[in-house]
Design a protein around this motif. Structure first.
Motif, mmCIF file in Angstrom:
data_model
loop_
_atom_site.group_PDB
_atom_site.id
_atom_site.type_symbol
_atom_site.label_atom_id
_atom_site.label_comp_id
_atom_site.label_asym_id
_atom_site.label_seq_id
_atom_site.Cartn_x
_atom_site.Cartn_y
_atom_site.Cartn_z
ATOM 1 N N LEU A 47 -5.395 -11.465 -18.656
ATOM 2 C CA LEU A 47 -4.914 -12.289 -17.537
ATOM 3 C C LEU A 47 -6.008 -13.209 -17.001
ATOM 4 O O LEU A 47 -5.723 -14.292 -16.488
ATOM 5 C CB LEU A 47 -4.387 -11.393 -16.407
ATOM 6 C CG LEU A 47 -3.046 -10.689 -16.673
ATOM 7 C CD1 LEU A 47 -2.732 -9.701 -15.544
ATOM 8 C CD2 LEU A 47 -1.899 -11.697 -16.823
ATOM 9 N N PHE A 91 -2.077 -12.980 -10.204
ATOM 10 C CA PHE A 91 -0.937 -12.345 -10.837
ATOM 11 C C PHE A 91 -0.602 -11.075 -10.074
ATOM 12 O O PHE A 91 -1.455 -10.218 -9.853
ATOM 13 C CB PHE A 91 -1.197 -12.000 -12.313
ATOM 14 C CG PHE A 91 -0.003 -11.307 -12.893
ATOM 15 C CD1 PHE A 91 1.149 -12.021 -13.174
ATOM 16 C CD2 PHE A 91 0.006 -9.927 -13.055
ATOM 17 C CE1 PHE A 91 2.294 -11.376 -13.632
ATOM 18 C CE2 PHE A 91 1.155 -9.276 -13.506
ATOM 19 C CZ PHE A 91 2.291 -10.005 -13.798
ATOM 20 N N ILE A 92 0.684 -10.983 -9.674
ATOM 21 C CA ILE A 92 1.192 -9.765 -9.027
ATOM 22 C C ILE A 92 2.512 -9.392 -9.703
ATOM 23 O O ILE A 92 3.226 -10.275 -10.171
ATOM 24 C CB ILE A 92 1.402 -9.958 -7.501
ATOM 25 C CG1 ILE A 92 2.308 -11.165 -7.205
ATOM 26 C CG2 ILE A 92 0.070 -10.092 -6.784
ATOM 27 C CD1 ILE A 92 2.664 -11.331 -5.734
ATOM 28 N N PRO A 93 2.815 -8.100 -9.767
ATOM 29 C CA PRO A 93 4.057 -7.697 -10.434
ATOM 30 C C PRO A 93 5.303 -8.171 -9.680
ATOM 31 O O PRO A 93 6.321 -8.443 -10.289
ATOM 32 C CB PRO A 93 3.975 -6.173 -10.450
ATOM 33 C CG PRO A 93 2.522 -5.864 -10.323
ATOM 34 C CD PRO A 93 1.970 -6.942 -9.438
ATOM 35 N N ARG A 94 5.221 -8.216 -8.354
ATOM 36 C CA ARG A 94 6.360 -8.735 -7.578
ATOM 37 C C ARG A 94 6.094 -10.200 -7.265
ATOM 38 O O ARG A 94 5.104 -10.779 -7.708
ATOM 39 C CB ARG A 94 6.497 -7.940 -6.279
ATOM 40 C CG ARG A 94 7.049 -6.564 -6.474
ATOM 41 C CD ARG A 94 7.306 -5.873 -5.146
ATOM 42 N NE ARG A 94 6.077 -5.552 -4.423
ATOM 43 C CZ ARG A 94 5.990 -4.611 -3.489
ATOM 44 N NH1 ARG A 94 7.053 -3.917 -3.159
ATOM 45 N NH2 ARG A 94 4.855 -4.367 -2.865
ATOM 46 N N ASN A 95 6.947 -10.786 -6.451
ATOM 47 C CA ASN A 95 6.741 -12.180 -6.061
ATOM 48 C C ASN A 95 6.118 -12.323 -4.686
ATOM 49 O O ASN A 95 5.798 -13.427 -4.264
ATOM 50 C CB ASN A 95 8.061 -12.945 -6.124
ATOM 51 C CG ASN A 95 8.504 -13.145 -7.558
ATOM 52 O OD1 ASN A 95 7.675 -13.264 -8.456
ATOM 53 N ND2 ASN A 95 9.803 -13.149 -7.802
ATOM 54 N N GLU A 96 5.964 -11.232 -3.971
ATOM 55 C CA GLU A 96 5.374 -11.262 -2.627
ATOM 56 C C GLU A 96 4.873 -9.865 -2.293
ATOM 57 O O GLU A 96 5.122 -8.920 -3.026
ATOM 58 C CB GLU A 96 6.435 -11.686 -1.587
ATOM 59 C CG GLU A 96 6.274 -13.101 -1.050
ATOM 60 C CD GLU A 96 4.922 -13.337 -0.339
ATOM 61 O OE1 GLU A 96 4.198 -12.383 -0.037
ATOM 62 O OE2 GLU A 96 4.623 -14.521 -0.107
ATOM 63 N N MET A 97 4.210 -9.748 -1.124
ATOM 64 C CA MET A 97 3.817 -8.443 -0.590
ATOM 65 C C MET A 97 3.076 -7.612 -1.632
ATOM 66 O O MET A 97 3.439 -6.487 -1.911
ATOM 67 C CB MET A 97 5.055 -7.660 -0.142
ATOM 68 C CG MET A 97 5.953 -8.388 0.810
ATOM 69 S SD MET A 97 5.329 -8.384 2.472
ATOM 70 C CE MET A 97 5.632 -6.691 2.932
ATOM 71 N N ASP A 98 2.051 -8.171 -2.230
ATOM 72 C CA ASP A 98 1.427 -7.443 -3.320
ATOM 73 C C ASP A 98 -0.059 -7.745 -3.358
ATOM 74 O O ASP A 98 -0.539 -8.625 -2.646
ATOM 75 C CB ASP A 98 2.099 -7.842 -4.641
ATOM 76 C CG ASP A 98 2.298 -6.641 -5.550
ATOM 77 O OD1 ASP A 98 1.453 -5.731 -5.526
ATOM 78 O OD2 ASP A 98 3.295 -6.621 -6.284
ATOM 79 N N ILE A 99 -0.771 -7.016 -4.193
ATOM 80 C CA ILE A 99 -2.210 -7.185 -4.307
ATOM 81 C C ILE A 99 -2.521 -7.674 -5.723
ATOM 82 O O ILE A 99 -1.867 -7.259 -6.671
ATOM 83 C CB ILE A 99 -2.922 -5.862 -3.956
ATOM 84 C CG1 ILE A 99 -4.417 -6.062 -3.807
ATOM 85 C CG2 ILE A 99 -2.633 -4.791 -4.972
ATOM 86 C CD1 ILE A 99 -5.076 -4.945 -3.020
ATOM 87 N N MET A 146 -4.608 1.921 -11.472
ATOM 88 C CA MET A 146 -3.140 1.922 -11.459
ATOM 89 C C MET A 146 -2.566 0.507 -11.353
ATOM 90 O O MET A 146 -1.392 0.307 -11.596
ATOM 91 C CB MET A 146 -2.626 2.792 -10.329
ATOM 92 C CG MET A 146 -2.995 2.255 -8.966
ATOM 93 S SD MET A 146 -2.170 3.198 -7.691
ATOM 94 C CE MET A 146 -3.111 2.693 -6.270
ATOM 95 N N ARG A 147 -3.404 -0.457 -10.993
ATOM 96 C CA ARG A 147 -2.868 -1.817 -10.855
ATOM 97 C C ARG A 147 -3.001 -2.618 -12.146
ATOM 98 O O ARG A 147 -2.450 -3.702 -12.245
ATOM 99 C CB ARG A 147 -3.581 -2.535 -9.710
ATOM 100 C CG ARG A 147 -3.217 -1.955 -8.367
ATOM 101 C CD ARG A 147 -4.003 -2.545 -7.219
ATOM 102 N NE ARG A 147 -3.704 -1.814 -5.990
ATOM 103 C CZ ARG A 147 -4.580 -1.634 -5.006
ATOM 104 N NH1 ARG A 147 -5.811 -2.108 -5.104
ATOM 105 N NH2 ARG A 147 -4.226 -0.973 -3.923
#
Lengths: 761, 290
Positions: free
Chosen positions: B272, B185-193, B262-263
């Motif tokens: 999750l 699970f990432i808050p965006r759809n790409e470029m994330d951790i 923070m994540r």
């Protein structure tokens, strides 16, 4: 889609030949082939490289700085601290999207006696390589006496809050108050009788909102090269929205005559208001002076950009509105507290205008507070303050409409301002196109499309931005081949070389391809305010119109000489000068005067005041994953009154960009601090601007209600589209899951929390 | 960035000799997508960088339907998902390979590097755990093998001792009616951790209605990527049903011991863990059923 509702510009001779077409941009080839010179691309002979020491603390007194060890590193040529800056008094200057005090700017550029936020610049080194400069920076010894930080706007307003600037006094409704404080000012707009207004309401909604600190997120980091020459003349190359503004700031901060400073603007990879003020520019000049007049370059990394530039204000907003059952707003009250970062100057002033600007109100009260906290000094960000404000007011409007059971666009139409109405803060509107955007939204297929599926919702919101006129100057000359060189001083961010050249071509009835626009330095053209306030196509375009008229007049004189007739008998149409049956083409005259006449040149300068405001109405469909809290944008339509779209593709691009940034602000962007005031997410990994995969194709409708205050009816278009998105998305989320989100960003975690709270209650 | 020595050994023995006595100060360079950024940003310092890509075993990729996959520690993601047989056999691995960074990063980044960087949120590690991977480590005392779930010992910490480095990763060949999936699970759809990552693998009976074996692993919910052994043990022998999968998801949630940062919050991450485990299991089941 472009809907032309009204064609009345003062030079309105539509149909236009050039305006409204979509030609290639003059800077396109350089930009797509990597030849364009941006800030970090400037290289000069014998250039040195700088690095900055930044504060690891959010709030501390600097008790000592020892730079001796750094100075001894081989390759280090200069070290500067605030001790190298001249002491200056209060000087207020308008950067275009807000007034700043240059005494504070000096303190921001290199910390004076205290560091006021994590990342505050403390000292800078120039060396023969970046690696040496970075290692030398680590050898600078700074002793700090830690002070308690305050980061939250409401905490900072309390009587017992830590004091950030000892000399700050509140300006309370225009008058200075006694006593130390973090509240820089309190402003107020008031009309009618609030009690009476709310008494007339059948329904009253009052809600509190919180929004986080967000950054402009321009892709190009700040970069500057400075040369403090042996003769005392300073030249700065930098990526900026306003070269003249940088010139004036460098001149004031370094106490140099303005004529001793030249600023050469490079191409700019985005600014959004964040590249109006100086950061590196005075520092590279100081370093150059100390390093034996060698040029010095400094380029920030992304962490420095996020820690020490931008951002825009976090805010606390309370909105109360009343309405009758038949959908008439009776009264509105708004309280806005905006954090300004470490120095006064949040955009609460413009926020207080935006928050109720779209609506007719007989009874209203708006209070705004500008409050300092231990965060980087806030800078302008696209419609400064507007997104936060409209997020709050448009959510309350939506809630009222839902309670009454009225279509939200219909509710807005019933209360929408039109020509002759008074804006919440006083001024009377000239011709505006708000109602037209509401009608266009109602008629759009998006608004009528059925929305199927679980956890999906549709929201709408409107927004206002006042735009700006500012001062613009251009110079132009006619080439022997009949083309025109156009020198302008407005850095081109959104395609303005094209949109300005198009207005000149239209005015002179020549081909767009025959205009060669060039953005030049501060020595090469008259004064220009910054590219900001959505003013450039409007204001510099107007200057191009004026210079076009002058060039045609001069060409008429030349034609009269060549045809040996009276000047008064010369007519000009479609590129042909004629008199009593004789005629000469524009290009023919240009060629002949090159041989025998005198060159045709002209300059024009304008300071227009009737910069028609812009209104937008947005429609968005979302899907919320109730298990993860994630919001997917399914469909987005932005409708806006643009006055006249000179180059429709670039106007559409402004709407796309505003929506993209607004959606990022709405869903994920925020500064995350720990309790000690350290910024934890100073990277694009954890400061989440949207990627291309996070947005659908954004549909746009350009409504053209001409601005009567511009020759071609132009209104500023760049800022209005960032005002409605957060409100529109919040209203869509409510429609999808029945939860009113009152904090930005509406990130997955906060939506989950809200859903859990809903389940538990 | 500070100056450091740079070495390019061509044999395992040569590399071990270079690393000996450096007490962990030397850094192995594979794709460099973590290391170069860390050195540039001053997040790590080193006196020696050892580029291991000239050692044949480290860049070797070999798959056999019986012996399984031998994945050299420096093989980049794109090479892996460019091989059709591997894509078919190791679906969970491929899910993670396509999630790591963008295309350019995938051209350099390796599973071995992701493992040695030992981020609790690493995408490839839960995927390797559910594929029952083991790590081949070379050192002064010869080679040893460690299960992938035991390789990381804390954020940025591994079992590697002085003079040791990761040569390759081995994954057994998947049995019939095997399926696996990794998602995050990432808050965006790409470029994330990953806020949370979850991998699952299952082996179903002939009818596709009963779990014979299962493995569940989580990322970003503990100091290291986590094998949720309880969930796998619970599922073995149970019928495939919503209740059973939900119970395995609940066990994963129980096993998760995340922190607030923070994540994500503890509550969000535990929640999750269950949601993603359930989704990963159903996708793995779908794949096992073909």
């Amino acid at each position: 889609m472009t809907l032309t509702r009204d064609k009345k510009g003062v030079a309105g001779k539509a149909p236009y030949k050039v305006i409204g077409t979509r030609p290639l941009r003059p800077d396109g080839a350089d930009k797509v082939t990597g030849k364009a010179v941006y800030g970090a691309d400037v290289h000069l002979p014998a250039m040195l490289y700088g690095a900055m020491l930044r504060s690891p603390h959010a709030h501390a007194r600097i008790s000592s700085i020892d730079t001796s060890e750094a100075e001894r590193v081989p390759g280090v040529k200069a070290v500067v601290t605030a001790a190298d800056l001249p002491v200056i008094q209060d000087i207020l200057t308008d950067l275009g999207e807000g007034v700043v005090n240059l005494r504070y700017t000096s303190n921001n550029v290199l910390a004076h006696d205290k560091v006021l936020y994590h990342g505050h610049a403390v000292a800078a080194v120039a060396a023969t390589s970046t690696a040496i400069a970075e290692e030398a920076v680590k050898l600078i010894k700074v002793e700090y006496d830690l002070l308690p930080p305050v980061l939250d706007v409401l905490e900072a307003m309390k009587d017992d809050a830590p004091i950030i600037l000892e000399d700050l006094r509140t300006t309370e409704l225009g008058e200075k108050r006694e006593g130390q404080t973090n509240i820089a000012s309190h402003i107020q707009h008031r009309r009618g009788d609030l009690e009476q207004g709310f008494a007339a309401a059948d329904i009253i909604v009052e809600r509190e909102f919180r929004t986080g600190t967000v950054h402009q997120g321009y892709i190009e980091p700040h970069s500057a090269v400075g040369l403090y020459n042996d003769d005392g003349h300073v030249t700065v190359w930098c990526s900026t929205q306003g070269a003249f503004g940088i010139r004036n700031q460098v001149s004031e901060l370094l106490k140099l005559p303005v004529s001793d400073v030249t600023v050469i603007p490079t191409e700019i990879g985005g600014g959004f208001g964040g590249k109006l003020g100086v950061y590196l520019e005075p520092v590279v000049a100081l370093l150059s002076k100390k390093a034996g007049h060698r040029p010095v370059k400094m380029t920030m990394n992304r962490t420095e950009v996020l820690q020490a530039t931008g951002p825009t204000s976090a805010s606390y907003i309370r909105v109360k509105m009343g309405a009758t059952r038949d959908g008439k707003l009776t009264a509105a009250e708004a309280y806005l507290a905006y954090d300004a970062g470490a120095f006064p100057g949040s955009p609460v002033g413009s926020a207080a205008v935006v928050i109720l600007a779209p609506y007719k109100l007989d009874h209203l009260l708006i209070d705004g507070y500008d409050v300092i906290v231990n965060k980087p000094r806030s800078a302008a960000y696209r419609a400064p303050g507007g997104t936060n404000a409209a997020y709050a007011s448009e959510a309350v409007i939506d809630e009222l409409a839902k309670i009454i059971g009225m279509d939200p666009l219909e509710f807005r139409l019933k209360n929408a301002v039109t020509e002759g109405d008074r804006r919440a803060d006083g001024p009377v509107y000239a011709r505006i196109g708000f109602v037209e955007t509401l009608h266009a939204a109602q008629e759009h297929p998006h608004y009528r499309a059925p929305l199927e599926g679980k956890h999906r919702g549709r929201g709408v919101a409107s927004g206002f931005w006042n735009n700006w006129g500012g001062r613009s100057s251009v110079s132009a000359s006619i080439n022997p081949d009949g083309s025109v060189n156009l020198l302008e001083g407005s850095p081109d961010i959104g395609g303005t070389r094209a949109s300005i050249a198009m207005q000149l071509a239209e005015t002179m009835e020549i081909a767009y391809e025959d205009v060669h626009p060039r953005v030049v330095d501060t020595d090469s053209v008259g004064y220009n305010d910054a590219t900001g306030g959505s003013r450039t196509t409007f204001g510099t375009g107007w200057a191009a119109y004026e210079v076009g008229l002058k060039l045609i007049d001069e060409m008429k004189r030349q034609a009269a000489d060549l045809l040996e007739v009276d000047l008064e008998s010369i007519a000009y149409e479609n590129g042909i000068f004629s008199s009593n049956g004789d005629s000469l083409g524009f290009k023919e005259i240009a060629e002949r005067i090159d041989e025998s006449g005198h060159p045709v040149v002209a300059s024009a300068s304008v300071h227009p005041e009737e910069f028609g405001p812009g209104f937008g109405t947005h429609i968005v469909d979302v899907e919320v994953d109730p298990e993860t809290g994630k919001v997917e944008i399914l469909r987005y339509t932005a409708v806006q009154d643009v006055g006249k779209a000179i180059h429709p593709s670039y106007v559409e691009g402004q709407l796309h960009g505003g929506v993209a940034q607004g959606v990022g602000w709405a869903l994920n962007e925020e500064y995350v601090y720990d309790d000690e005031g350290h910024l934890l997410n100073a990277s694009f990994l954890d400061y989440r601007i949207p990627t291309a995969l996070d947005l659908p194709m954004i549909d746009t409708v350009l409504v053209e209600v001409a601005n009567p205050g511009h020759p071609f009816g132009v209104r500023g278009v760049g800022e209005t589209p960032i005002v409605p998105p957060a409100g529109a998305v919040a209203n869509a989320i409510y429609d999808a899951i029945g939860v009113r989100m009152t904090t930005l960003p509406m990130s997955p975690g906060t939506i989950l929390e809200a859903l859990w709270a809903q389940e538990e209650s | 960035m500070q100056a450091f020595d740079f070495a390019t050994p061509t044999t395992v023995a040569e590399a071990v000799e270079l690393l000996m006595g450096r007490n962990g100060d030397a850094r192995i360079l594979s794709g460099g997508t973590d290391l170069i950024a860390q050195l540039k940003e001053g997040r790590r310092t080193t006196s020696l960088v050892v580029d291991v890509k000239r050692i044949p075993e480290v860049t070797e990729l070999r798959y056999h339907p019986e012996s399984g996959l031998k994945l050299g520690a420096a093989v980049p993601c794109v090479v892996l998902y460019g091989d059709k047989e591997i894509v078919a056999a190791y679906p969970g691995l491929i899910d993670s390979a396509t999630l790591i960074g963008g295309k350019q990063i995938q051209g350099r980044a390796s599973f071995g590097g992701n493992l040695c960087n030992a981020s609790p949120a690493a995408d490839s590690i839960p995927a390797m755990i559910v594929h029952s991977a083991s790590c081949l480590i070379a050192g002064p005392d010869g080679q040893r093998s460690v299960a992938v779930e035991a390789f990381c010992t804390g954020p940025g910490q591994t079992v590697l001792r002085d003079g040791e480095f990761l040569v390759a990763i081995h994954m057994p060949a998947p049995p019939v009616r095997f399926g696996a999936h990794y998602l995050r699970f990432i808050p965006r759809n790409e470029m994330d951790i990953a806020v949370v990552g979850a991998g699952a693998s299952v082996v179903l009976d002939e009818a596709g209605e009963r779990f014979e074996q299962a493995r569940v692993a989580l990322g970003a919910v503990a100091p290291t990527p986590l094998l949720v052994a309880e969930a796998g043990e619970y599922l073995a022998g149970k019928p495939v049903s919503e209740d059973v999968v939900d119970e395995a998801a609940r066990l994963a949630k129980e096993a998760a011991r995340p922190i607030d940062d923070m994540r994500g919050s503890v509550r969000q991450r535990k929640h999750l863990s269950a949601v993603l485990t359930r989704r990963a299991l159903w996708k793995a089941i779908e794949r096992a059923r073909g």
